[in-house]
Every structure is written in C-alpha cells, then in structure tokens.
Write an enzyme that holds these catalytic residues in place. Structure first.
Site, PDB file in Angstrom:
ATOM      1  N   CYS A 164     -37.396  10.390-102.691  1.00 46.31           N
ATOM      2  CA  CYS A 164     -38.495  11.293-103.052  1.00 46.31           C
ATOM      3  C   CYS A 164     -39.853  10.867-102.504  1.00 46.31           C
ATOM      4  O   CYS A 164     -40.829  11.614-102.638  1.00 46.31           O
ATOM      5  CB  CYS A 164     -38.566  11.426-104.569  1.00 46.31           C
ATOM      6  N   HIS A 291     -46.761  11.697-109.566  1.00 50.71           N
ATOM      7  CA  HIS A 291     -45.366  11.977-109.233  1.00 50.71           C
ATOM      8  C   HIS A 291     -44.772  12.885-110.309  1.00 50.71           C
ATOM      9  O   HIS A 291     -44.105  13.866-109.991  1.00 50.71           O
ATOM     10  CB  HIS A 291     -44.588  10.673-109.108  1.00 50.71           C
ATOM     11  N   GLU A 302     -45.393   6.076-115.476  1.00 52.36           N
ATOM     12  CA  GLU A 302     -46.558   6.504-114.705  1.00 52.36           C
ATOM     13  C   GLU A 302     -47.767   6.711-115.610  1.00 52.36           C
ATOM     14  O   GLU A 302     -48.898   6.367-115.240  1.00 52.36           O
ATOM     15  CB  GLU A 302     -46.244   7.771-113.921  1.00 52.36           C
ATOM     16  N   LYS A 320     -45.563  19.555-110.367  1.00 54.35           N
ATOM     17  CA  LYS A 320     -44.143  19.914-110.276  1.00 54.35           C
ATOM     18  C   LYS A 320     -43.764  21.065-111.199  1.00 54.35           C
ATOM     19  O   LYS A 320     -42.718  21.689-111.022  1.00 54.35           O
ATOM     20  CB  LYS A 320     -43.269  18.688-110.519  1.00 54.35           C
ATOM     21  N   HIS A 325     -39.308  19.712-108.291  1.00 55.23           N
ATOM     22  CA  HIS A 325     -39.279  18.472-107.507  1.00 55.23           C
ATOM     23  C   HIS A 325     -38.573  18.775-106.186  1.00 55.23           C
ATOM     24  O   HIS A 325     -37.366  19.021-106.159  1.00 55.23           O
ATOM     25  CB  HIS A 325     -38.545  17.387-108.276  1.00 55.23           C
ATOM     26  N   PHE A 383     -36.081   6.952-105.477  1.00 53.63           N
ATOM     27  CA  PHE A 383     -34.966   6.118-105.923  1.00 53.63           C
ATOM     28  C   PHE A 383     -35.022   4.764-105.224  1.00 53.63           C
ATOM     29  O   PHE A 383     -35.460   4.641-104.077  1.00 53.63           O
ATOM     30  CB  PHE A 383     -33.633   6.800-105.588  1.00 53.63           C
TER      31      PHE A 383
END
Length: 398
Positions: A164, A291, A302, A320, A325, A383
C-alpha cells in the site's frame, strides 16, 4: 538524519477514481462530502462490502496498437492518462528533454493480476486462451511496460511494489533519479484495480468492513477496497505557483506481515525523515493526509503517532471514506487529494464518522474546514512495515 533536499516542481498531476475522472471531479466530491463507495457489485460470488469502483472500464478500450495488453488495470491506466491534459504534458516534456532523459516510475500492488485470474477461469485445454497469452500481462511490471510503450519514454522504467506504500515511494525514487542526474524529468504513475484476489484475500484476513469504511470511528470495522489511477510529472523547475515535493521519508520496520508496530516505530521514522528532508518542524505542517484505513489496529497506532508528534495547529484526516483503499495506487491518489486541498484551501474532514475514536487528538478533522495549507504531509503504510511519508509545499523557496 537525512539532509534537506531541493524541492521538485510537480508540473502536472491528475487522478481517476470512484470519485470521477480528473481533478475537478475530485474537488467537487470532496467539497460536497460525496463518497464514491457503493455496495459490492464487482464479484460474481457474494461478498457483502463496499467498494470504490471506477465506472466504464468494462466498455473502455485500449488503442488498437495496444490491444494485446488489454486488462482492467491497463484500461484504467489509459483512461487516467487522458485527465487534465497529462498525456500532452508528458509528450511536450519528452520533446523538450529527449525521451532518454525522461524516466518512468510506477507503483502498483497487483498490476494486471485480474487478467491472470480471467485466464485461469477461461482455460482452453489446459492453456490460457489465445487473447490472454501475452506474457507481459502476467508479470508485476505489466503496468510499466504498457505505459512506457504508450508514452514513448526511454529513460529508466521501474516498478515499485511495496503493497500500500507503492505509489508513495515512487516520489522518493523520482527525487533520487533527478538529484543524481539520471533523468531531467520523471513521470510517476500509480494504478491498481479491483480483482478477486484482492477482495477475497483481504476478506480472508478479516480486514474488510461490511459497510463503507469509517476511518478513526470508535466502532470502525475494517477497510473498503477501491481502484484508482494517479499521475504526476516531476522536474527541477516549474512555474512559481506549481506545488513542490519538498521531502519524503521511508522506513521498513518489518514488525509483522500485516500488523503495524504497536508504537508506530516505522511511521515515526518515515515522518521524521520527511520533515528533515523538508527542513521543517512539526508545528510548520498545516495538514496531514493520514493512511487511515479504518482497520482497528492501523488507526489506533497512527492516531497515537499523530497525537504525540503534532499539536492542535496541524489538521489531520483520512480520505479513504471517499475513495476506499486503492492499495498500490493509494499513495499517489492521496498525494493528488492533498495537492488539491492545498490548491483550493480546505481540509477534507473524514467521512462516515459517527463517534470519533477517543484516541484521536485535537488535530483530527471530521468535517470540512476552510483553511490555507502551505505545507502538507501524506502518509502511506504497507504490509510488511513498508512506510512512506511525503511532504508537499506551495510558495516554498527553491
């Protein structure tokens, strides 16, 4: 600590996503707080979730010369190239610099794996059907090969695939290519499309919410997946009003395959390095595009990092809830959304939030706010602990 970098002009940029085609469509959706998420109508097998799907890709067609490269991902890549005069801007730059001096760096997570899935579904006597036997479709570099041919660049052509964070890290690669004299201009592309492997793979990890995602909501239940194409053209020089890439930070904490470090170690390192390369302190940052996937653990970590690094003078939100995403395209799509927020002077407050998580600091915005944004950051975490933070500025000295 890394040294400060010379800002790079972003002389053209565009995006296509579930919000529409081109910059104005995205601004209009952000302003109206109109999400592009809808009930899943992509998979034949039932999967109750929301998706950010780009309309019209099934009917779209590649130019005849590129028909052998036909896939959902390459169709979206081609459609996205038409937005905001981007293709013409690249061709003018090639004419000016020479094709050998224009690099192409792409970010993607799945590339054209949807075509590979289709090929296996349609096996003919144990072989891929004839129209899907192009080997260049079935490799991670499919997108790069297609775009290099379409654009006519002859400089370095690289694919970054770090889940990502893929199309955030391409900005860092572009800065190094230009700083070391390998290229005079770099075309950046991030494209990822919906496919069965993604939707059912993330669902098997119990990360997909049954309803539209709710980043930083106390009752969030997971992410919504989407698709997008984003592009940017980076060079040393540009018009004074052009936004600039002023810093970036990359890290790989390798804590866990799919879970962030509990103290946000990688995120902190990426943030610190982005600020160092930009020559900034946290209080000088006006906005952070987070994110913010709406998974319980990602948002928790986060939020802690943002609360400890930034004060109330910095606004933060996740976009998002508008797009879903978009995986390997998320970095550049959210960079474009950040640049649009800077250009139009507003913070896009997070969508779908009924009850903000108490862990969120005063920095978090859950409604749109009119606000001048001179300096902004955009976070992308992937990831395996692949993290990237980008820093952008307007009206900054070069």
């Amino acid at each position: 600590m890394p040294s400060r970098i010379a800002p790079l002009a972003i002389n053209a940029y565009t995006a296509t996503s579930a919000l529409g085609h081109g910059r104005q469509a995205h601004v209009a959706a952000l302003r109206a707080r109109r999400s592009g998420l809808r009930p899943n109508d992509f998979t034949a097998e039932p999967l109750a979730c929301a998706i950010g799907r780009v309309d019209g890709l099934e009917e779209a067609a590649l130019p005849a010369a590129w028909a052998a490269h036909d896939s959902r991902n390459n169709r979206l890549a081609w459609l996205g190239l038409q937005g905001d005069g981007f293709l013409d801007a690249v061709r003018r730059r090639i004419e000016h610099c020479g094709a050998d001096r224009v690099a192409l760096v792409v970010g993607t997570s799945t590339s054209s794996i949807g075509a590979t899935e289709q090929a296996y579904r349609e096996l003919e006597d144990g072989r891929f059907p004839a129209h899907l036997r192009n080997a260049e479709l079935h490799m991670p570099h499919s997108l790069g090969t297609f775009l290099q041919g379409v654009l006519g660049t002859r400089g370095p052509c690289l694919t970054i695939a770090t889940a990502c964070s893929s199309s955030a890290k391409i900005f860092a690669k572009a800065e190094r290519l230009i700083r070391f004299g390998v290229a005079d201009a770099v075309v950046l592309a991030g494209v990822d499309t919906l496919c069965g492997s993604v939707l059912f793979g993330f669902n098997s990890l119990e990360l997909v919410a049954p309803e539209p995602c709710r980043p930083f909501d106390a009752q969030r239940r997971g992410l919504s997946l989407g698709e997008a194409a984003g592009y940017a053209l980076l060079e040393r020089d540009g018009e004074p009003q052009a936004p600039r890439l002023i810093g970036y930070g990359e890290s790989s904490d390798a804590h866990h395959m799919s879970t962030p470090h509990p103290e946000g170690l990688g995120a902190r390192l990426a943030l610190a390095d982005a600020l160092a390369r930009a020559g900034l302190s946290p209080h000088e940052v006006d906005y952070v595009n987070l994110h913010g996937t709406a998974t319980p653990k990602n948002d928790e970590v986060e939020a802690r990092v943002i609360g400890e690094v930034f004060g109330a003078g910095t606004r933060a939100s996740s976009t998002k809830g508008w797009t879903g995403h978009t995986l390997g395209a998320a970095g550049i799509l959210e960079a474009v959304l950040t640049l649009l927020a800077m250009e139009h002077g507003f913070v896009p407050g997070g969508l779908n939030v009924a009850t903000p998580d108490p862990a969120c600091s005063a920095s978090f915005a859950f409604d749109n706010e009119e606000r001048g944004i001179r300096v902004a950051l955009s976070n992308s975490f992937g990831f395996g602990g692949n993290n990237c933070t980008l820093a952008f500025g307007r009206d900054v000295s070069t």
